[in-house]
Scaffold this motif. Structure first.
Motif, PDB file in Angstrom:
ATOM      1  N   LEU A  97      39.976 -20.581  -2.469  1.00  0.00           N
ATOM      2  CA  LEU A  97      38.775 -20.865  -3.248  1.00  0.00           C
ATOM      3  C   LEU A  97      37.555 -21.002  -2.349  1.00  0.00           C
ATOM      4  O   LEU A  97      36.468 -20.497  -2.668  1.00  0.00           O
ATOM      5  CB  LEU A  97      38.972 -22.142  -4.063  1.00  0.00           C
ATOM      6  CG  LEU A  97      39.958 -22.035  -5.227  1.00  0.00           C
ATOM      7  CD1 LEU A  97      40.287 -23.418  -5.769  1.00  0.00           C
ATOM      8  CD2 LEU A  97      39.402 -21.134  -6.327  1.00  0.00           C
ATOM      9  N   HIS A  98      37.721 -21.678  -1.217  1.00  0.00           N
ATOM     10  CA  HIS A  98      36.595 -21.854  -0.291  1.00  0.00           C
ATOM     11  C   HIS A  98      36.160 -20.505   0.275  1.00  0.00           C
ATOM     12  O   HIS A  98      34.955 -20.239   0.423  1.00  0.00           O
ATOM     13  CB  HIS A  98      36.983 -22.822   0.826  1.00  0.00           C
ATOM     14  CG  HIS A  98      35.831 -23.241   1.678  1.00  0.00           C
ATOM     15  ND1 HIS A  98      34.758 -23.951   1.185  1.00  0.00           N
ATOM     16  CD2 HIS A  98      35.572 -23.036   2.994  1.00  0.00           C
ATOM     17  CE1 HIS A  98      33.888 -24.175   2.160  1.00  0.00           C
ATOM     18  NE2 HIS A  98      34.364 -23.625   3.266  1.00  0.00           N
ATOM     19  N   ARG A 101      33.985 -18.759  -2.243  1.00  0.00           N
ATOM     20  CA  ARG A 101      32.643 -19.343  -2.323  1.00  0.00           C
ATOM     21  C   ARG A 101      31.784 -18.945  -1.122  1.00  0.00           C
ATOM     22  O   ARG A 101      30.619 -18.575  -1.279  1.00  0.00           O
ATOM     23  CB  ARG A 101      32.735 -20.868  -2.399  1.00  0.00           C
ATOM     24  CG  ARG A 101      33.204 -21.394  -3.728  1.00  0.00           C
ATOM     25  CD  ARG A 101      33.071 -22.925  -3.803  1.00  0.00           C
ATOM     26  NE  ARG A 101      33.959 -23.442  -4.815  1.00  0.00           N
ATOM     27  CZ  ARG A 101      35.163 -23.962  -4.574  1.00  0.00           C
ATOM     28  NH1 ARG A 101      35.626 -24.055  -3.328  1.00  0.00           N
ATOM     29  NH2 ARG A 101      35.904 -24.422  -5.557  1.00  0.00           N
ATOM     30  N   THR A 102      32.350 -19.048   0.068  1.00  0.00           N
ATOM     31  CA  THR A 102      31.557 -18.784   1.276  1.00  0.00           C
ATOM     32  C   THR A 102      31.203 -17.309   1.418  1.00  0.00           C
ATOM     33  O   THR A 102      30.286 -16.969   2.171  1.00  0.00           O
ATOM     34  CB  THR A 102      32.284 -19.268   2.547  1.00  0.00           C
ATOM     35  OG1 THR A 102      33.555 -18.623   2.642  1.00  0.00           O
ATOM     36  CG2 THR A 102      32.462 -20.771   2.536  1.00  0.00           C
ATOM     37  N   TRP A 106      32.943 -15.804  -5.598  1.00  0.00           N
ATOM     38  CA  TRP A 106      33.527 -16.704  -6.588  1.00  0.00           C
ATOM     39  C   TRP A 106      33.116 -16.296  -7.998  1.00  0.00           C
ATOM     40  O   TRP A 106      31.949 -16.078  -8.285  1.00  0.00           O
ATOM     41  CB  TRP A 106      33.094 -18.144  -6.328  1.00  0.00           C
ATOM     42  CG  TRP A 106      33.867 -19.151  -7.129  1.00  0.00           C
ATOM     43  CD1 TRP A 106      34.954 -19.847  -6.705  1.00  0.00           C
ATOM     44  CD2 TRP A 106      33.622 -19.574  -8.479  1.00  0.00           C
ATOM     45  NE1 TRP A 106      35.402 -20.681  -7.704  1.00  0.00           N
ATOM     46  CE2 TRP A 106      34.607 -20.525  -8.812  1.00  0.00           C
ATOM     47  CE3 TRP A 106      32.670 -19.228  -9.432  1.00  0.00           C
ATOM     48  CZ2 TRP A 106      34.671 -21.146 -10.044  1.00  0.00           C
ATOM     49  CZ3 TRP A 106      32.734 -19.844 -10.685  1.00  0.00           C
ATOM     50  CH2 TRP A 106      33.728 -20.796 -10.977  1.00  0.00           C
ATOM     51  N   THR A 107      34.088 -16.155  -8.870  1.00  0.00           N
ATOM     52  CA  THR A 107      33.870 -16.038 -10.314  1.00  0.00           C
ATOM     53  C   THR A 107      34.941 -16.898 -10.975  1.00  0.00           C
ATOM     54  O   THR A 107      35.975 -17.192 -10.353  1.00  0.00           O
ATOM     55  CB  THR A 107      34.023 -14.589 -10.824  1.00  0.00           C
ATOM     56  OG1 THR A 107      35.390 -14.174 -10.651  1.00  0.00           O
ATOM     57  CG2 THR A 107      33.093 -13.620 -10.098  1.00  0.00           C
ATOM     58  N   ALA A 111      38.685 -17.399  -9.410  1.00  0.00           N
ATOM     59  CA  ALA A 111      39.142 -18.766  -9.120  1.00  0.00           C
ATOM     60  C   ALA A 111      40.451 -19.049  -9.845  1.00  0.00           C
ATOM     61  O   ALA A 111      41.383 -19.632  -9.267  1.00  0.00           O
ATOM     62  CB  ALA A 111      38.069 -19.777  -9.521  1.00  0.00           C
TER      63      ALA A 111
END
Length: 198
Positions: A97-98, A101-102, A106-107, A111
């Motif tokens: 997940l991280h 995001r980075t 991310w959607t 996720a």
């Protein structure tokens, strides 16, 4: 990438059931890398809490209709604090997940594809077999909730993101890393197996 699928047993969870198959809606290269981050999360947090890491790897194979990617991390968790073990189980999903995001990927759908129920269920079952209560959506008396374990894992994951990143990129490049290779990459100590076992 392998030309054929792994052995059937390699695709099963700790209870012998097939692990979930999900479409990450990512390219092959991105799927390999997010899988490498998942496994690196497990491996680095395992080593940090004193487990012996045997191997961590990304496994990719060609299918008639495309490709599939999975991963595995084998450790020896004897004599480890049960909550440290549970946090290590949570770390794979959280690292994935991280990474999303980075990297601006991310959607909600991606996720949801990162959810690793098999890791949570393994933590619940292993702790229960040792007399500890780990609740999926509640805090058992004298135990902890999965959310509390995830919070522990997130804090450690952020502190060790550099090590996780180094391991993930090396794993993506060469598929398989031994515990000794992970220790060399990170400067961490891979605890020897008790009694000199191999």
């Amino acid at each position: 990438m392998r030309n054929q699928a792994p052995e059937y047993e390699e695709l099963l969870d700790h209870k012998g059931s097939p692990r979930a198959v999900v479409d990450m809606a990512l390219s092959y290269e991105q799927t390999r890398l997010i899988t490498a981050f998942h496994e690196a999360g497990h491996a680095v947090l395992s080593m940090a809490c004193g487990m012996h890491v045997v191997v961590s790897e990304v496994v990719a194979w060609q299918r008639p209709e495309g490709w599939s990617v999975t991963g595995r991390t084998n450790t020896d968790a004897r004599d480890i604090d049960p909550w440290e073990y549970a946090a290590e189980c949570a770390a794979g999903e959280l690292a994935s997940l991280h990474w999303l995001r980075t990297n601006g990927l991310w959607t909600p759908e991606r996720a949801a594809s990162c959810v690793a129920d098999h890791d949570r269920e393994q933590a619940i079952d292993v702790l229960a077999s040792n007399g500890y209560g780990l609740g999926r959506d509640h805090t058992p008396e004298g135990g902890k909730s999965w959310a509390a374990v995830q919070a522990m894992a997130v804090a450690r994951m952020h502190r060790m993101w550099g090590e996780i990143t180094a391991v993930a990129h090396a794993m993506d490049a060469q598929d398989t890393l031994t515990g000794a290779e992970i220790a060399d990459l990170t400067g961490m100590t891979n605890r020897p197996l008790p009694g000199g076992a191999s």
